[in-house]
Design an enzyme around this catalytic site. Structure first.
Site, short mmCIF file in Angstrom:
data_model
loop_
_atom_site.label_atom_id
_atom_site.label_comp_id
_atom_site.label_asym_id
_atom_site.label_seq_id
_atom_site.Cartn_x
_atom_site.Cartn_y
_atom_site.Cartn_z
N PHE A 8 -6.53 4.47 1.23
CA PHE A 8 -5.52 3.59 0.62
C PHE A 8 -5.59 2.30 1.11
CE2 PHE A 8 -3.79 7.85 -0.13
CZ PHE A 8 -2.84 7.76 -1.24
N ASP A 9 -5.56 1.39 0.09
CA ASP A 9 -5.45 -0.33 0.39
C ASP A 9 -3.87 -0.13 1.02
OD1 ASP A 9 -5.67 -2.95 0.60
OD2 ASP A 9 -4.27 -2.92 -1.48
#
Length: 216
Positions: A8-9
């Site tokens: 995940f960013d």
């Protein structure tokens, strides 16, 4: 369930970090005599490395860009880091992904020293196996390098080779970084990128709501 390991960013994907980033960018620019009232222009700082942003958007030399980065961080480290909030549906989705047996990781271009503080502040750290960011000098700031480092540090090569690893983010840097590392990407429309940006850079899939991740 196609993907067992999800990267995940952070900014624009897990958290709505725009206010902190734009306020700190404005603060740094003011120190150089630049008054930028247009917040939309400052939102271009969300995603790319800071040095690149000061150079590309305001014509700074690399030397001045690094000075501006240091000034930016004066404010970010104490105030801007918490001018932030979690997107609706993120906590519930992370909880359900974990219940499905998925392994979750954070892979962000934000300096790694800030990431645990943000995750702890918003009670998100419990969902992730690890959180990886750039180094403080931003030599590991391009997203593809962050993803590469995350894979190496967490033993994710097998998941990558089996097609079970995916990058989730809101900007072209996430999509390009995933491609360079030979993994799929999921572009999310609740962040700071557009559908056009994500499509033009070749996102494997695009979703409008966090809960859609449960179907991948």
């Amino acid at each position: 369930m196609k993907y067992t390991h999800l990267l995940f960013d952070l900014d624009g994907t897990l958290t709505k970090s725009g206010p902190g980033i734009t306020n700190c960018a404005r603060y740094a620019l003011e120190k150089f005599g630049i008054d930028e009232p247009d917040t939309a222009k400052l939102e271009r700082f969300i995603g790319p490395p800071l040095v690149d942003s000061f150079m590309n958007f305001y014509g700074f030399s690399e030397e001045d860009a690094r000075k501006a980065m240091a000034i930016y961080r004066e404010r970010f480290g104490t105030i801007g880091i918490f001018e932030n909030d979690v997107y609706d549906g993120i906590r519930e989705t992370l909880e359900k992904l974990r219940a499905q047996g998925r392994k979750l990781y954070v892979a962000t271009s934000k300096p790694e020293i800030y990431v645990p503080k943000i995750l702890k502040k918003f009670d998100l750290e419990k969902y992730f196996e690890a959180a990886v960011g750039s180094d403080i000098e931003e030599t590991r700031s391009p997203k593809w390098r962050v993803i590469e480092y995350t894979i190496a540090q967490n033993g994710l090569s097998a998941a990558r080779d089996e097609g079970k690893l995916v990058m989730i983010g809101d900007r072209m840097h996430d999509i390009d970084g995933a491609k360079k590392n030979g993994i799929d990407s999921i572009g999310c429309l609740w962040g700071y990128g557009s559908r056009e940006e994500l499509e033009s850079h070749g996102a494997t899939s695009i979703i409008a709501r966090p809960e859609e991740l449960l179907g991948f």
